[in-house]
Design an enzyme around this catalytic site. Structure first.
Site, PDB file in Angstrom:
ATOM      1  N   HIS A 156      10.656 -33.852  14.013  1.00 13.02           N
ATOM      2  CA  HIS A 156      10.160 -32.792  14.114  1.00 13.02           C
ATOM      3  C   HIS A 156      11.159 -31.554  13.818  1.00 13.02           C
ATOM      4  CE1 HIS A 156       7.546 -34.637  17.349  1.00 13.02           C
ATOM      5  NE2 HIS A 156       6.679 -34.860  16.259  1.00 13.02           N
ATOM      6  N   LYS A 204      18.268 -26.182  17.425  1.00 12.29           N
ATOM      7  CA  LYS A 204      18.202 -26.908  18.946  1.00 12.29           C
ATOM      8  C   LYS A 204      19.559 -27.319  19.382  1.00 12.29           C
ATOM      9  CE  LYS A 204      13.853 -28.890  17.325  1.00 12.29           C
ATOM     10  NZ  LYS A 204      12.991 -30.120  17.385  1.00 12.29           N
ATOM     11  N   TYR A 239      15.958 -29.289  25.879  1.00  9.77           N
ATOM     12  CA  TYR A 239      16.142 -28.753  24.575  1.00  9.77           C
ATOM     13  C   TYR A 239      16.342 -27.343  24.721  1.00  9.77           C
ATOM     14  CZ  TYR A 239      13.200 -32.552  22.835  1.00  9.77           C
ATOM     15  OH  TYR A 239      12.772 -33.899  22.559  1.00  9.77           O
ATOM     16  N   ASP A 242       2.578 -37.795  15.123  1.00 13.53           N
ATOM     17  CA  ASP A 242       3.758 -38.310  14.544  1.00 13.53           C
ATOM     18  C   ASP A 242       3.527 -39.461  13.728  1.00 13.53           C
ATOM     19  OD1 ASP A 242       5.188 -36.414  16.009  1.00 13.53           O
ATOM     20  OD2 ASP A 242       6.178 -38.221  17.453  1.00 13.53           O
TER      21      ASP A 242
END
Length: 174
Positions: free
Chosen positions: A59, A69, A129, A165
């Protein structure tokens, strides 16, 4: 430590440990400024994945709100993957992997335009994250985990993939 994918950096921290346990500075802007730069911090998330072999990803977020990130493992052990999907990048379609563990004190800084995914190597693994942009569902992009063009060498058979996914496109469709 820089990698061959521009902007993808492995960061290492050393925990302070004594008889009570340990303390790790997970994100300290003064120390990470060279890598994080002037990006804002918009979200901090924690994910927990129970089953060994589970894969989450690949992603990212592009468009008007691309995101970088910082990803760190708080508990367990994961095989973490970054895939360059930046248009015009000399490393587009290339991937790098890293085992993230609390004991190693390591993390990835994943720049804008690079997708992220991971496979759980230890039950109950948790990831932290730090996101540089707010979540915008319309700006989400992804590539299916088993894209033959990428040929990612996942260490275990794939388990527990989300519907989303499983239905992500191939890299060629981006």
């Amino acid at each position: 430590m820089a990698t061959p994918l521009a902007g993808l950096v492995e960061l290492r921290s050393t925990a302070f440990t004594d008889g009570r346990g340990s303390f790790l500075n997970a994100f300290r802007l003064e120390e990470m400024h060279a890598w994080w730069g002037h990006r804002a911090v918009h979200q901090i998330n924690v994910s927990r994945t129970e089953r060994v072999g589970a894969i989450r990803g690949l992603h990212g977020q592009q468009g008007p709100t691309p995101e970088a990130k910082l990803v760190r493992c708080l508990r367990g052990r994961v095989f973490d993957v970054a895939v360059d999907v930046r248009p015009g990048s000399s490393t587009r379609g290339q991937w790098r992997s890293l085992e993230l563990t609390p004991e190693a004190g390591n993390a990835w800084l994943i720049p804008e335009g690079v997708l992220h995914g991971f496979q759980v190597l230890e039950a109950g693994s948790e990831l932290l994250y730090v996101h540089s942009a707010p979540y915008r569902p319309g700006d989400q992009v992804g590539v299916v985990w088993n894209d033959p063009e990428l040929a990612i060498a996942w260490p275990l058979p794939a388990l527990d993939l989300s519907q989303r996914d499983q239905q992500l496109p191939l890299l060629a469709a981006l």
